[in-house]
Design a protein around this motif. Structure first.
Motif, mmCIF file in Angstrom:
data_model
loop_
_atom_site.group_PDB
_atom_site.id
_atom_site.type_symbol
_atom_site.label_atom_id
_atom_site.label_comp_id
_atom_site.label_asym_id
_atom_site.label_seq_id
_atom_site.Cartn_x
_atom_site.Cartn_y
_atom_site.Cartn_z
ATOM 1 N N UNK A 32 16.652 -45.403 -27.069
ATOM 2 C CA UNK A 32 17.972 -45.234 -27.679
ATOM 3 C C UNK A 32 17.926 -45.665 -29.144
ATOM 4 N N UNK A 33 17.349 -46.814 -29.403
ATOM 5 C CA UNK A 33 17.295 -47.329 -30.772
ATOM 6 C C UNK A 33 16.481 -46.420 -31.691
ATOM 7 N N UNK A 34 15.357 -45.913 -31.190
ATOM 8 C CA UNK A 34 14.487 -45.053 -31.994
ATOM 9 C C UNK A 34 15.087 -43.677 -32.261
ATOM 10 N N UNK A 35 16.019 -43.248 -31.418
ATOM 11 C CA UNK A 35 16.544 -41.893 -31.515
ATOM 12 C C UNK A 35 18.025 -41.816 -31.872
ATOM 13 N N UNK A 36 18.547 -42.889 -32.436
ATOM 14 C CA UNK A 36 19.929 -42.901 -32.895
ATOM 15 C C UNK A 36 20.006 -43.527 -34.271
ATOM 16 N N UNK A 37 21.070 -43.200 -34.953
ATOM 17 C CA UNK A 37 21.405 -43.894 -36.189
ATOM 18 C C UNK A 37 22.219 -45.129 -35.811
ATOM 19 N N UNK A 38 22.220 -46.167 -36.630
ATOM 20 C CA UNK A 38 22.987 -47.374 -36.291
ATOM 21 C C UNK A 38 24.477 -47.120 -36.061
ATOM 22 N N UNK A 39 25.017 -46.051 -36.643
ATOM 23 C CA UNK A 39 26.441 -45.748 -36.492
ATOM 24 C C UNK A 39 26.750 -44.931 -35.243
ATOM 25 N N UNK A 40 25.724 -44.450 -34.551
ATOM 26 C CA UNK A 40 25.954 -43.644 -33.359
ATOM 27 C C UNK A 40 26.145 -44.539 -32.136
ATOM 28 N N UNK A 41 26.858 -43.999 -31.153
ATOM 29 C CA UNK A 41 27.213 -44.759 -29.972
ATOM 30 C C UNK A 41 26.601 -44.154 -28.713
ATOM 31 N N UNK A 42 26.711 -44.930 -27.643
ATOM 32 C CA UNK A 42 26.275 -44.479 -26.324
ATOM 33 C C UNK A 42 27.463 -44.597 -25.374
ATOM 34 N N UNK A 43 27.320 -44.032 -24.202
ATOM 35 C CA UNK A 43 28.363 -44.095 -23.183
ATOM 36 C C UNK A 43 27.669 -43.940 -21.845
ATOM 37 N N UNK A 44 28.280 -44.378 -20.775
ATOM 38 C CA UNK A 44 27.661 -44.131 -19.487
ATOM 39 C C UNK A 44 28.044 -45.088 -18.396
ATOM 40 N N UNK A 45 27.186 -45.105 -17.403
ATOM 41 C CA UNK A 45 27.391 -45.884 -16.189
ATOM 42 C C UNK A 45 27.606 -47.356 -16.509
ATOM 43 N N UNK A 46 28.606 -47.935 -15.884
ATOM 44 C CA UNK A 46 28.962 -49.328 -16.166
ATOM 45 C C UNK A 46 27.909 -50.329 -15.735
ATOM 46 N N UNK A 47 26.966 -49.926 -14.889
ATOM 47 C CA UNK A 47 25.935 -50.870 -14.463
ATOM 48 C C UNK A 47 24.744 -50.916 -15.412
ATOM 49 N N UNK A 48 24.666 -49.973 -16.359
ATOM 50 C CA UNK A 48 23.516 -49.957 -17.272
ATOM 51 C C UNK A 48 23.885 -49.857 -18.749
ATOM 52 N N UNK A 49 24.966 -49.149 -19.083
ATOM 53 C CA UNK A 49 25.310 -48.934 -20.496
ATOM 54 C C UNK A 49 25.536 -50.239 -21.277
ATOM 55 N N UNK A 50 26.224 -51.233 -20.709
ATOM 56 C CA UNK A 50 26.411 -52.473 -21.478
ATOM 57 C C UNK A 50 25.090 -53.170 -21.833
ATOM 58 N N UNK A 51 24.149 -53.211 -20.894
ATOM 59 C CA UNK A 51 22.865 -53.848 -21.179
ATOM 60 C C UNK A 51 22.081 -53.039 -22.213
ATOM 61 N N UNK A 52 22.080 -51.721 -22.086
ATOM 62 C CA UNK A 52 21.384 -50.878 -23.061
ATOM 63 C C UNK A 52 22.027 -51.055 -24.436
ATOM 64 N N UNK A 57 21.306 -52.494 -29.721
ATOM 65 C CA UNK A 57 22.143 -52.724 -30.894
ATOM 66 C C UNK A 57 23.078 -51.559 -31.193
ATOM 67 N N UNK A 58 23.316 -50.709 -30.212
ATOM 68 C CA UNK A 58 24.223 -49.575 -30.384
ATOM 69 C C UNK A 58 25.501 -49.837 -29.593
ATOM 70 N N UNK A 59 26.634 -49.506 -30.212
ATOM 71 C CA UNK A 59 27.921 -49.751 -29.564
ATOM 72 C C UNK A 59 28.197 -48.726 -28.480
ATOM 73 N N UNK A 60 29.086 -49.099 -27.573
ATOM 74 C CA UNK A 60 29.542 -48.193 -26.526
ATOM 75 C C UNK A 60 30.755 -47.441 -27.056
ATOM 76 N N UNK A 61 30.716 -46.124 -26.935
ATOM 77 C CA UNK A 61 31.821 -45.294 -27.415
ATOM 78 C C UNK A 61 33.132 -45.724 -26.770
#
Length: 156
Positions: A32-52, A57-61
């Motif tokens: 995720x870190x290697x393939x995103x810009x610092x301003x981009x976000x992630x989203x997803x399953x509540x059991x994994x997205x917060x830890x990722x 260092x990427x925020x959750x949308x």
């Protein structure tokens, strides 16, 4: 003596347990870190997205760290409105990855969290492409972590 032995056994067990039933967390976070810009976000399953999010260092949308399916099926949060806000984030190039978890057992598979909502999985299939899949064995089953790329323009 019995209390000391019991305490020693408990402490040894505690120290040897790594608390990690998500061994791909570091690898997914690095991807995720290697393939995103610092301003981009992630989203997803509540059991994994917060830890990722924390590890990469990427925020959750939308700041939706809790994407448990019950949040939507109970009416606490409107899924249609959430999907519209996510669509805006996709269009703006802010939402980069959606990360989902599924468990495979024999010929069947079980989704977790928000992926159990058909409306959400339809949104992901329409707006994102499967970019990478991580797998591990867990108690005789296969855990799969699917990373979907929702970017319109390649950034990395």
């Amino acid at each position: 003596l019995l209390v000391l032995l019991s305490s020693f056994a408990a402490a040894s067990s505690f120290i040897s347990y790594d608390f990690q039933d998500f061994p791909q967390a570091e690898e997914i976070a690095a991807y995720v870190k290697e393939n995103t810009l610092p301003t981009q976000t992630i989203f997803g399953d509540d059991s994994i997205a917060p830890l990722i999010s924390l590890l990469s260092g990427r925020e959750i949308a939308l700041n939706h760290a809790d994407n448990n399916a019950l949040r939507y099926s109970s009416g606490l949060t409107d899924l249609g409105q959430t999907l519209q806000l996510l669509q805006n984030k996709v269009n703006e190039g802010e939402l980069k990855f959606v990360i989902l978890r599924r468990m495979k057992a024999g010929k069947g598979a079980f989704d977790f969290g928000i992926a159990t909502q058909q409306q959400f999985t339809d949104f992901v299939r329409k707006n994102c492409n499967l970019a990478k899949e991580f797998q591990s064995e867990w108690r005789g089953l296969v855990q799969t972590y699917e990373v979907y790329d929702c970017s319109r323009i390649m950034t990395a």
